[in-house]
Scaffold this active site. Structure first.
Site, PDB file in Angstrom:
ATOM      1  N   PHE A   1     -42.482  54.687  47.112  1.00  0.00           N
ATOM      2  CA  PHE A   1     -41.931  54.412  48.448  1.00  0.00           C
ATOM      3  C   PHE A   1     -42.962  53.657  49.289  1.00  0.00           C
ATOM      4  CE2 PHE A   1     -41.480  55.640  52.915  1.00  0.00           C
ATOM      5  CZ  PHE A   1     -40.156  55.291  53.148  1.00  0.00           C
TER       6      PHE A   1
ATOM      7  N   ILE B   1     -52.998  56.373  44.580  1.00  0.00           N
ATOM      8  CA  ILE B   1     -52.806  54.969  44.941  1.00  0.00           C
ATOM      9  C   ILE B   1     -52.191  54.903  46.331  1.00  0.00           C
ATOM     10  CG2 ILE B   1     -51.915  52.734  44.153  1.00  0.00           C
ATOM     11  CD1 ILE B   1     -51.670  53.876  41.369  1.00  0.00           C
ATOM     12  N   PRO B   2     -52.982  55.229  47.372  1.00  0.00           N
ATOM     13  CA  PRO B   2     -52.443  55.182  48.735  1.00  0.00           C
ATOM     14  C   PRO B   2     -52.026  53.755  49.071  1.00  0.00           C
ATOM     15  CG  PRO B   2     -54.840  55.519  48.758  1.00  0.00           C
ATOM     16  CD  PRO B   2     -54.400  55.632  47.350  1.00  0.00           C
ATOM     17  N   HIS B   3     -50.862  53.612  49.666  1.00  0.00           N
ATOM     18  CA  HIS B   3     -50.397  52.267  49.978  1.00  0.00           C
ATOM     19  C   HIS B   3     -49.533  52.280  51.230  1.00  0.00           C
ATOM     20  CE1 HIS B   3     -47.471  54.189  47.269  1.00  0.00           C
ATOM     21  NE2 HIS B   3     -46.567  53.639  48.053  1.00  0.00           N
ATOM     22  N   CYS B   4     -49.456  51.143  51.888  1.00  0.00           N
ATOM     23  CA  CYS B   4     -48.601  51.026  53.063  1.00  0.00           C
ATOM     24  C   CYS B   4     -48.441  49.560  53.420  1.00  0.00           C
ATOM     25  CB  CYS B   4     -49.217  51.785  54.239  1.00  0.00           C
ATOM     26  SG  CYS B   4     -50.797  51.110  54.756  1.00  0.00           S
TER      27      CYS B   4
END
Lengths: 461, 153
Positions: free
Chosen positions: A460, B65-68
């Site tokens: 997401f 795998i931090p994502h934004c």
């Protein structure tokens, strides 16, 4: 999550207790060593003694790693400064503070990242007066909780012989009231929860929690007990913060009298209020109560800051003929003592405050968390995000959602172009992204499971 | 998009002394803002934290795998780091995390970002690559290992 709580008073202590059991890392800060030691012996938490707003004390509490700061010392200024420091020096993502003084609260523009960076303001007085006002709006309800800005409500009511549904199976409700949609979320029979099924038979004395659109609450209540007349006359004992707020809220719709001991405060109250009758005297003065025709009072609200005085004046008012008495009680042990006896409803400011704190401490996009039955049960409003691929909820029928035992979806509130729509949860309703989903949990220990259910999947964005 | 287009030696951080998820994401946000002054560390941090709140990006086996999305971002930015010691990341398998790849992307082109994310996840799903990266002792070594791993894969 790492949570630092400043202030080990009633609210700070109960919050620590409630969170320590949920796989969190809690540190409690207070200047009173004795209170801290007592709590640390009982709970699995860390404690730091010192001034709650001092950077060195906050560092000692581990603020650099904190996800959430909850500032609930009994001093507004300490709470505000602590949030400022948590932001400026340590970039704590979520800062929650209790601020009581109306002088500050009147200026909401004070509380943003540019000035005093508080993400969530908690005002117990405000929460309690909203809560009492909702109870007065629905005579006979034991509890009324708002979801989706009050579009949906969860109501607890005691089933009484004579209600059309009492002695019948739940599915009869649908036949009897085809146009009113509701969902019974839980039934407590002699304090034991029952998960309602279509063939569950409602007994007199059952405490029934149901969810419905606000406009339908009265109709559903009428199935469970004979409807009471609306309230007209309200007497408030205690003209403090809560008493004044309540009088403000109620005086346009009800005949309100307020009893206050301090003459000076009475003068202030009469200036602030327009329709309320302000009486200078003691609420436990039998002659005063009789003179003011207490027997004609529909609701007597005891809201001074003194538990014992509230309980005694409530008992007296009830004895003298007040129809309903509601009593503000801070001491949790007293709440259990008096509830359900002469006193119709005991109001616990902590329980109200804890719920509103839990909303921001929980994982996921929570809008409301209400703590029920002394913290054993919970009702939450959570926003579903993602799509069929990234969510375990979105794009699925309610019957296909993997809810833990004892948890049930009560309603969904959906924003559409025509405005917001309340959908009572039936098996074939499909959850969409951005829906507000209202979940009732009989056992609070299932909260973690529900949080996980609503978490979005890895991909997401 | 290949890894060497995403990564840069300056945003490859070996043995970051992380003590918590929050501190680590803050360090990553500040490192990015240092390299790309047009981006504000607070905004990056808040975006990363907001995404984590909806669900942890810890995918198990000590990897996150931090994502934004990042407003004003024109092309994807990647940060690779290892931490010492491993930190609690609220991961699905509850294992602490010591290998991270942070990914910040522009606000459009949904499918492209999903593909990039899938590529990174695929890379880390290979236990030999994970072990190799964990053994790196310097930033340069970590960068070289990462670039070579993709070339080999």
């Amino acid at each position: 999550m790492k949570i630092i709580i400043l202030g080990a008073g009633q609210v700070g202590g109960s919050l620590a207790e409630s969170l320590a059991s949920e796989r969190n890392d809690i540190v409690l800060v207070d200047s009173d060593e004795k209170t801290l030691r007592e709590l640390r012996d009982r709970l699995d938490i860390g404690v730091v003694i010192g001034h709650a707003a001092h950077p060195n004390i906050l560092l000692e509490a581990g603020i650099e790693d904190a996800d959430i700061l909850v500032a609930v010392t009994n001093n507004d200024e300490t709470n505000m400064v602590a949030c400022q420091i948590a932001h400026s020096l340590f970039r704590v993502p979520t800062k929650i503070a209790r601020v009581r003084a109306g002088a500050y609260l009147q200026h909401p523009q004070l509380f943003d990242t540019q000035s005093i960076p508080i993400d969530v303001l908690i005002s117990p007085e405000h929460l309690v007066s909203e809560y009492v006002a909702r109870l007065i709006e629905h005579p006979g309800a034991l509890q009324v909780l708002d979801f989706a800005d009050g579009r949906v409500q969860l109501v607890a009511v005691r089933a009484v012989k004579g209600g059309p549904l009492v002695g019948r199976q739940l599915r009869y409700l649908r036949e009897h009231m085809p146009k009113v949609d509701t969902r019974v979320a839980a039934i407590y029979r002699r304090n034991t929860p029952i998960i309602p099924q279509g063939d569950t038979v409602i007994e007199a004395g059952d405490e029934v929690f149901f969810i419905a659109a606000r406009a339908n609450i009265r109709a559903v209540m009428s199935e469970l007990r004979r409807l009471e007349h609306g309230y007209k006359r309200v007497t408030i004992a205690g003209g403090g913060n809560i008493g004044l707020r309540l009088a403000h809220k109620l005086e346009n719709r009800y005949a309100v009298k307020i009893i206050e001991q301090s003459h000076e405060r009475c003068v202030f109250l009469s200036e602030e209020l327009s329709h309320t009758i302000v009486l200078n005297g003691s609420a436990s003065d039998q002659d005063l109560l009789l003179e003011e025709n207490i027997e004609d009072t529909d609701v007597f609200l005891a809201v001074t800051n003194d538990d014992e005085a509230n309980i005694m004046s409530s008992l007296l008012a009830k004895r003298l003929g007040a129809r309903k008495v509601m009593t503000l009680i801070n001491n949790r042990a007293y709440v259990d003592l008096v509830q359900g006896g002469e006193i119709d409803i005991a109001i616990s400011p902590q329980q109200n405050t804890i719920g509103s704190l839990l909303t921001h401490v929980r994982r996921g996009d929570m809008v409301n968390v209400h703590s029920l039955r002394r913290g054993a049960a919970e009702a939450i409003e959570v926003i579903a995000h993602g799509d069929k691929r990234t969510s375990k909820v979105v794009g699925r029928k309610i019957e296909d959602i993997d809810l833990p035992e004892g948890a049930s979806i009560g309603a969904i509130v959906r924003e559409t172009e025509q405005g917001s729509e309340v959908l009572i949860a039936h098996d074939d309703v499909v959850v969409e992204t951005n829906d507000h989903v209202i979940v009732f949990l009989v056992d609070r220990r299932q909260t973690r499971h529900v949080e996980q259910l609503f978490q979005v999947g890895f991909s997401f964005f | 998009m290949t890894l060497d287009a995403l990564l840069s030696p300056r945003l490859t951080l070996c043995h970051l002394a992380g003590s918590s998820k929050k501190k680590l994401l803050l360090d990553i946000a500040q490192a990015i803002a240092e390299q790309y002054p047009q981006h504000d560390a607070d905004t990056i941090f808040n975006q990363l934290i907001a995404r984590e709140r909806l669900g942890s990006t810890g995918i198990g086996d000590g990897v996150a795998i931090p994502h934004c999305r990042l407003p004003g971002c024109e092309r994807p930015i990647g940060v690779l780091c290892t931490t010492e010691p491993a930190i609690d990341f609220d991961a699905a398998d509850r294992q602490p995390v010591d290998l991270l790849f942070a990914l910040l992307v522009p606000e459009n082109s949904e499918q492209e970002h999903l593909d990039t994310l899938a590529e990174i996840a695929a890379l880390f799903s290979d236990s030999r690559i994970r072990e190799k990266l964990r053994q790196a002792r310097t930033n340069d070594e970590l960068y070289a290992l990462a670039i070579n791993s993709t070339a080999a894969a």
